[in-house]
Design a protein around this motif. Structure first.
Motif: not given
Length: 527
Positions: A486-497
């Motif tokens: 879950x934390x990794x998916x949140x970081x991935x979302x932030x990294x995309x933007x």
């Protein structure tokens, strides 16, 4: 494979190999510190120490791989972001998700390798390591005579020296008590000086004594009238200028124990063996339950004639399954010496109707109107106590088996969860490195340690809660991976933007927006 994929993958391989070796070395040192007191002073050869280090290194590999993936992913994408290579990749129309693909595929292979190591190599390494460690613990300390202290490691021999020269092993003021006759301190050797050395591959110890005496006490022999040892005490004193004594040091060697005494431990079993263990424990629990309910007719001598104990549906299903299995084995001839009654389906949930005549009713009423005798009351109490003891013993046994079953399930899930942790760590490390945009061993190492501690703590908590039945085994053992994904998916979302989570300006802008919105919604004061 495209050139951009080769560039990203080559940037990852170097840090991964380096960090994996460093992490294994660190974990190995931490692990060996727990057994430092058991190893030191045992005069172990380098071959034994090397074997122990090798086995424990394999044992720590499933834990080292996720941390190595996390740290190397952070370093790789941090370097790409710091040198604007990640920006150049995005300018070519390649998204961040696409740039993660080559390393993600490589991490999948690492995950498969971690599973194979954890399922096949780690149980064997644990068996070898802990059996060897047990033998090392049983090994006697190395031969070390200290001045002024009695040395009792040689069987039935006690030696004390007053002085010892460390260079040549020359001894002064030697006293030796020989207890091999099991008669106390009746044999004593004293010498002014001597020299000690071993031979035949340290299997024997040779003492050369100079200028001393041999003292020996004993009885005068057998009494001819009674056949018993004589009561007269004798005393002998023999002087010598030089004497040699040889002691057997075979008990100081490292004797290996048969590994079959250790291989039943759950950490030394792979998933196939754990499945067999789980099935075995389940069969034992079902057998205990069937035996208990089958003996209920003998527990209640009167009421069982009219009523019946209701069997739970699970126990009824297990009994039917066991009976059908036994019938199949009997038909196949695998049970030639056993006679099994045919299965008669019966509904144990309904009491069996009993027809009572008028005469039987009158007789029973007359019997129950009579007062109970002391003998009848005592027999009833004894019967009740016996039934209570049987039920308590059944509950205790089933509780032990259920705990053992839960531990086997925990180990089964642990093997798989440690391998999947490589993917969880990659989903955190790669986006976080793209957000931080700092390479090297500074911030990436710090962030890796923080998330590894989080993973380790959640793993311990989940395993503990699973053992205490606070959570199910599946929920407890996959708690750490679920949180990290879950934390990794949140970081991935932030990294995309291109979120700047670690820039102070980002939080200043967020704070200004909050203050502006608060001021805008605040009502104005009317004069």
């Amino acid at each position: 494979m495209k050139k951009i994929d080769k560039l990203i993958l080559s940037s990852f391989l170097g840090p991964f190999v380096l960090t994996f070796l460093v992490v294994v070395f660190i974990l190995l040192n931490i692990h060996m510190l727990k057994y430092f007191d058991d190893i030191i002073g045992k005069d172990l050869g380098w071959d034994v120490i090397s074997q122990l280090l090798f086995y424990f290194a394999i044992f720590n590999t499933p834990v080292a791989l996720p941390l190595a993936v996390l740290l190397s992913a952070l370093i790789t994408f941090g370097n790409l972001g710091e040198h604007f290579e990640l920006t150049a990749i995005k300018s070519l129309g390649i998204s961040l998700i696409r740039s993660l693909v080559p390393i993600f595929v490589f991490v999948l292979f690492i995950t498969a390798g971690a599973y194979l190591v954890g399922n096949f190599l780690v149980p064997k390494a644990a068996l070898e390591a802990y059996s060897l460690l047990y033998d090392i613990r049983q090994k006697k300390p190395a031969l070390d005579l200290r001045p002024g202290v009695f040395y009792n490691a040689i069987p039935d021999i006690s030696i004390k020296v007053n002085e010892k020269e460390p260079d040549n092993g020359f001894l002064r003021g030697i006293i030796i008590y020989d207890h091999r006759g099991r008669s106390g301190n009746r044999k004593v050797i004293k010498a002014d000086s001597g020299q000690m050395y071993t031979f035949l591959n340290d299997q024997y110890l040779k003492l050369e004594l100079f200028s001393g005496y041999n003292y020996q006490e004993g009885s005068s022999g057998e009494d001819l009238t009674t056949g018993q040892p004589g009561t007269d005490e004798t005393y002998q004193r023999t002087a010598f200028s030089k004497s040699q004594i040889v002691f057997d040091l075979s008990s100081f060697g490292l004797n290996r124990t048969d590994k079959k005494w250790f291989q039943n431990n759950r950490i030394m079993r792979n998933q196939n063996q754990l499945n067999l263990d789980i099935d075995s424990v389940r069969k034992v629990i079902s057998t205990e339950s069937i035996s208990l309910y089958a003996s209920s007719a003998n527990m209640f001598n009167y009421y069982s004639k009219k009523d019946s104990v209701i069997w739970p549906s699970e126990v009824k299903r297990l009994k039917a399954q066991r009976d059908s299995t036994q019938q199949a084995q009997l038909a196949a001839g695998t049970l030639p010496n056993q006679r099994i009654e045919p299965i008669i389906p019966a509904d144990t949930t309904k009491p069996v109707p009993v027809v009572i005549t008028e005469r039987q009713k009158l007789v029973s009423d007359s019997l129950f109107r009579q007062a109970y005798t002391a003998r009848e009351v005592s027999a009833a109490l004894s019967q009740a106590r016996m039934i209570k003891a049987q039920l308590l013993a059944f509950n205790t046994n089933v509780k032990v088996y259920e705990t053992e079953l839960r531990f086997f399930k925990i180990q089964w899930h642990k093997i798989l969860a440690q391998a999947i942790a490589c993917i969880s760590m990659f989903l955190i490390g790669a986006p976080l490195g793209a957000i931080i945009k700092k390479g090297g061993l500074g911030i990436p190492v710090l962030m890796s340690i923080l998330f590894f501690i989080l993973f380790y703590v959640l793993s311990l908590m989940g395993e503990k809660w699973a053992k205490q039945e606070i959570l199910s085994v599946t929920s407890g053992m996959w708690l750490a991976n679920s949180v990290l994904v879950i934390i990794g998916l949140l970081f991935l979302r932030q990294a995309r933007v291109d979120a700047r989570l670690f820039d102070a300006d980002f939080y200043h802008v967020v704070w200004d927006k909050i203050k502006y919105r608060f001021q805008k919604t605040r009502p104005k004061m009317v004069a």
